[in-house]
Design an enzyme around this catalytic site. Structure first.
Site, short mmCIF file in Angstrom:
data_model
loop_
_atom_site.label_atom_id
_atom_site.label_comp_id
_atom_site.label_asym_id
_atom_site.label_seq_id
_atom_site.Cartn_x
_atom_site.Cartn_y
_atom_site.Cartn_z
N HIS A 158 0.83 -1.21 0.00
CA HIS A 158 0.00 0.00 0.00
C HIS A 158 0.87 1.27 0.00
O HIS A 158 0.45 2.31 0.48
CB HIS A 158 -0.96 0.05 1.20
N SER A 279 15.08 23.05 -13.80
CA SER A 279 13.91 23.89 -14.02
C SER A 279 14.39 25.28 -14.44
O SER A 279 15.42 25.76 -13.96
CB SER A 279 13.09 23.98 -12.74
N LYS A 285 15.96 22.57 -8.54
CA LYS A 285 15.32 21.37 -9.08
C LYS A 285 16.24 20.46 -9.86
O LYS A 285 17.11 20.91 -10.59
CB LYS A 285 14.17 21.78 -10.01
N GLU A 292 9.92 9.97 -15.97
CA GLU A 292 8.55 10.46 -16.20
C GLU A 292 8.11 10.20 -17.63
O GLU A 292 6.99 9.74 -17.88
CB GLU A 292 8.47 11.96 -15.92
#
Ligand code: ARG
Length: 464
Positions: A158, A279, A285, A292
């Site tokens: 979970h 970024s 970042k 992704e």
């Protein structure tokens, strides 16, 4: 537009411009030129052997096709949209080059069985390339697993910390998935490597062909059993796309973990600079874009599968032009999967794991709670009771901002007096991992056996 030289006999005028553009496939099926030429050469040789064309014509065709291949490979070949597809472009150029003999190539053959064999050859080569890519990813996982046999992190259910596992065990789980994918491709290849040539348009032909010898010539073991099935079957593409989708699903899952693990809240991995992006506005970042995008591109491969399933569902026998829609989706899936496998192997090789953060997370997640419960059972407490007692201990530790192993013996004994000093060795996370030696478990011997088995398999398939 003038009439088509391959089928224009009965036509007074050619197709409208928009129609020609709509039906054109050479813009993408030219990717299949090498396989089309190989199949045509095998067909010509068979026609020669069977005495359907003269041996001279057969060798003229084979040599002429070789020249066409060179022209295409070197980029001097002029593709003509009005010739529709790769097959007719190649045949027309062959005839330009060798004259009359070229016009005999299509004897006893239709584009319907021709495209079937061409595409089967193409898919078969791509599946082998995917297998190679999968083996590369498995090898990377194996190397990292070997290196991290003693690194411990919280195994989750979970997505909540559950029990400690070794990082090796976690990585090997993916290696086994990719091995199944490899096997799925091997199995699919048996059905891809069946030659439909000889089925002709749909009914077979009156020429004394020898389809088995064509199959042998191109390296396929088997031929079709039914001519109508042969020219209208695209389940070999569907199987390939399903296998590709499953690989992408597995890749996407590991990407999801890498993305989570790279978040400083987890801090389990540091992304190699070469696999991350920054970024334009937030200087701190470091984004896991490769993972992704791989997760995102999974959708395109599923899309190709769903699209072809839908194309096929309403088609009456035998060949229908709808089936030309099998290629773009496959080509896109192939490019996506090929690049994804290559990048995943690179990413895995360079990913930096952070064992300290992983160990810390075991403590925060009380991953040794089951150990305490099992310890109590060992002292004669019933499991349900032990579960309850451990729950109370966890609540107390949480309140104190500590791990179970940080509670004093006195404190622990408040929950149950049979707890002794030996409890601390049981609460040790590494010891918890060491004790799990059930087959396939996270224990070190089990992990070593898995590594060994995968290594033997990889050796076998590389020798394949
Ligand atoms: N470009 C076609 C395809 O990919 C080749 C077969 C066309 N056959 C025909 N009779 N129109 O399916």
């Amino acid at each position: 537009m003038t009439t088509n030289q391959s089928w224009g006999g009965r036509f007074a005028e050619g197709p409208r411009k928009a129609v020609a553009a709509y039906t054109d496939s050479q813009s993408f099926d030219r990717a299949l030129y090498a396989q089309d030429i190989r199949a045509s050469q095998a067909h010509a040789r068979m026609l020669g052997r069977q005495g359907i064309i003269t041996p001279d014509d057969a060798s003229t065709i084979v040599a002429g096709l070789e020249r066409v291949r060179e022209e295409i490979a070197s980029g001097v070949f002029v593709w003509k949209p009005e010739l529709e597809d790769v097959h007719m472009n190649i045949e027309a150029r062959l005839t330009e080059l060798v004259g009359e003999a070229g016009k005999k190539l299509h004897t006893g053959r239709s584009r319907n069985d021709q495209v079937g064999l061409t595409f089967r050859l193409f898919v078969s080569e791509r599946l082998e390339a995917w297998q190679y890519g999968l083996a590369t990813v498995c090898y990377a996982l194996l190397c990292r697993a070997q290196e991290h046999r003693d690194t411990i992190l919280p195994g989750c259910t979970h997505l909540q910390p559950a029990q400690p596992v070794s990082l090796a065990q976690h990585l090997l789980a993916y290696a086994w998935m990719f091995r199944r994918d490899w096997q799925r491709l091997k199995d699919a290849l048996k059905r891809v490597r069946i030659s439909p040539l000889g089925a002709a348009a749909l009914a077979g032909t009156t020429y004394p062909l020898d389809p088995q010898s064509v199959a042998n010539d191109v390296g396929f073991a088997a031929v079709y059993d039914n001519s109508m099935d042969a020219v209208s079957d695209r389940d070999f593409v569907l199987e390939a796309l399903f296998a590709a989708s499953t690989v992408m699903m597995h890749l996407s899952r590991i990407c999801e973990e890498i993305i989570l693990w790279a978040n400083p809240a987890f801090g389990f991995v540091r992304l190699p600079d070469g696999f991350a992006t920054g970024s334009s506005i937030m200087p701190q970042k470091k984004n896991p874009d490769v993972a992704e995008l791989m997760r995102g591109k999974t959708g395109r491969v599923y899309g190709a599968l769903m699209s072809l399933l839908t194309v096929m569902k309403g088609l009456p026998l035998a060949y229908n032009r709808d089936m030309q829609e099998d290629k773009e989706g496959f080509l896109d899936a192939d490019a996506t999967l090929g690049a994804s496998l290559q990048l995943m192997a690179g990413l895995l090789n360079e990913l930096r794991f952070c064992p300290d953060r992983m160990r810390e997370a075991c403590k925060v997640g009380f991953c040794n709670a089951t150990e305490l419960a099992d310890y109590l059972v060992g002292k004669g407490v019933s499991f349900r009771e032990a579960h309850h007692i451990t729950g109370q201990a966890v609540a107390a530790a949480e309140k104190a901002g500590k791990g179970l192993e940080d509670l004093t013996l006195d404190k622990l004994r408040q929950f149950n007096p049979c707890i002794d000093a030996d409890v601390y060795s049981v609460l040790d996370y590494a010891a918890a991992v060491r004790r799990r030696e059930t087959p396939g478990g996270t224990g070190p011997q089990s992990v070593q056996r898995q590594i060994q088995a995968l290594r033997v398999w990889l050796k076998e398939v590389h020798a394949d």
